[in-house]
Enzyme design. Structure first.
Site, PDB file in Angstrom:
ATOM      1  N   CYS A   1       0.846  -1.211   0.088  1.00 50.42           N
ATOM      2  CA  CYS A   1       0.159  -0.060  -0.066  1.00 50.42           C
ATOM      3  C   CYS A   1       0.786   1.307  -0.062  1.00 50.42           C
ATOM      4  O   CYS A   1       1.836   1.427   0.682  1.00 50.42           O
ATOM      5  CB  CYS A   1      -0.964   0.082   1.311  1.00 50.42           C
ATOM      6  SG  CYS A   1      -2.092   1.493   1.161  1.00 50.42           S
TER       7      CYS A   1
ATOM      8  N   ARG B   1     -19.100  -3.898  16.414  1.00 47.23           N
ATOM      9  CA  ARG B   1     -18.590  -5.025  16.370  1.00 47.23           C
ATOM     10  C   ARG B   1     -17.028  -5.202  16.854  1.00 47.23           C
ATOM     11  O   ARG B   1     -16.355  -4.107  16.531  1.00 47.23           O
ATOM     12  CB  ARG B   1     -18.218  -5.071  14.578  1.00 47.23           C
ATOM     13  CG  ARG B   1     -17.694  -6.311  14.002  1.00 47.23           C
ATOM     14  CD  ARG B   1     -17.649  -6.263  12.483  1.00 47.23           C
ATOM     15  NE  ARG B   1     -18.939  -5.942  11.940  1.00 47.23           N
ATOM     16  CZ  ARG B   1     -19.062  -5.085  11.028  1.00 47.23           C
ATOM     17  NH1 ARG B   1     -17.903  -4.630  10.383  1.00 47.23           N
ATOM     18  NH2 ARG B   1     -20.247  -4.852  10.434  1.00 47.23           N
TER      19      ARG B   1
END
Length: 391
Positions: free
Chosen positions: A65, A272
């Protein structure tokens, strides 16, 4: 405790706590921890019962990346020994997703490293979404591809995507200490693009990067203003080969307090437990289910998670049940509500970020916890390999 009674009452009414109340949750003692979990657990059960939603990650493109996010093993300059591969073909991604769906997951999260997708990348992911949906009726698909350009969210929605994930990660005040190749405002813009295209927005945070309590409260209040439907709470996995490899500030007790604070601020939103739960919550993971109503099943992007079978046993042993494919995750008042669907203070984030959050490593952070490098395992199976996935 008067504080917990107040927060419980506000959570049941979807009323925003004060910043002082949110900070007070993080400042509670270990002696009061079970009381904190019990109060936040009543809010969780009021809105979500005892259901646990399972999500499954498929890393479509790993490593290399160009961004310099200090927490990430895929960043520019990372020497972490992670898997590196280019785009999976749609059939490869669909096969990887099938393993998670067979394990009980109802949402597949398609993730790709990089600053953001090209139009060609959107085409690739669109083909992958179609392949997964053609083979799995009723599955939810969330894309996580980085910063979006104009029109890309709409194209993903047309391709069948249900949601888009892009995390704020930390407070605006400290964001520049974590990443320099893009801005906090860039992240807010992408979440707003997802909202505007009719996608269910998913945006969360990473705890344990050396931030102060004020930073944590700042980012969660910003998330409430942005109003995502789901808020993933990640706990930093300090990969060797990244700038934050020595940041071991979390204890299981602190992780539980953070999750409780998020639940009180975002009472009716899918909270979550994401990356790092095995590393930092460890044997306290079942208690976290009383706070969060959603977890990732199996492995993460570049690290291994708890065995999928162990996840399912943990949920059952703790007295919870897997949310079925035909069940609606969100409370009725949120379904189809979109941005600003909450009453009395907005939903669960915004471009309006409170001032005054300390920089990374500022006063007020906890004492460093025990380094558990033995629990950080690089993923060597599943997507991008010839080995069976963990699901």
């Amino acid at each position: 405790m008067d504080l917990l009674n107040t927060l419980l009452d506000k959570g049941l009414r979807r009323e925003l706590p004060t910043r002082e109340e949110a900070l007070a949750v993080l400042a509670t003692s270990d002696d009061d921890l079970l009381d904190v979990v019990a109060a936040a657990g009543k809010v969780r059960r009021h809105w979500f019962g005892r259901r646990v939603k399972l999500n499954y990650l498929v890393n479509l493109k790993s490593g290399l990346c160009p961004e310099d996010c200090s927490y990430c093993s895929q960043r520019l300059g990372s020497t972490a020994g992670i898997l590196k591969y280019t785009w999976l073909k749609p059939d490869e991604a669909s096969k990887a997703a099938a393993a998670g769906l067979a394990g009980g997951a109802k949402r597949v999260c398609l993730v790709a490293s990089g600053r953001g997708p090209t139009d060609r990348d959107v085409d690739r992911v669109s083909d992958t979404i179609k392949a997964i949906k053609d083979q799995n009726e009723g599955v939810e698909v969330c894309a996580c591809l980085g910063l979006l350009s104009d029109g890309q969210a709409e194209r993903l929605r047309e391709a069948g995507a249900d949601a888009y994930n892009h995390n704020l990660n930390t407070s605006e005040a400290t964001y520049g200490d974590i990443t320099t190749t893009h801005t906090y405002a860039d992240r807010v813009d992408t979440v707003q693009k997802a909202h505007g295209a009719g996608l269910s927005a998913c945006s969360g945070l990473i705890a344990g990067m050396g931030e102060s309590d004020e930073d944590l409260v700042d980012v969660v209040f910003s998330l409430r203003e942005l109003d995502p439907d789901s808020v993933p709470v990640n706990f930093l996995i300090p990969f060797e080969g990244t700038p934050l490899a020595k940041e071991w500030h979390l204890t299981p007790q602190r992780c539980l307090r953070i999750l409780a604070m998020v639940r009180f601020v975002c009472p009716d939103v899918e909270v979550r437990i994401a990356g790092g739960r095995e590393v930092h919550l460890r044997t306290m993971q079942p208690l976290a289910l009383h706070l969060a109503n959603s977890i990732f099943l199996g492995d993460y992007l570049t690290s291994e998670g708890q065995a999928g079978k162990a996840d399912l046993e943990m949920i059952a042993d703790a007295g919870f049940e897997i949310e079925g494919a035909g069940e609606v995750t969100l409370p009725e008042h949120r379904v189809g509500g979109g941005c600003g669907s909450h009453e009395g203070g907005g939903g669960c984030g915004s471009a309006a970020q409170p001032e005054g959050g300390g920089a990374c490593g500022s006063a007020g952070q906890p004492e460093p916890g025990e380094a558990r490098t033995d629990l950080v395992a690089v993923r060597r199976r599943g997507a991008g390999t010839d080995l069976a996935p963990n699901a």
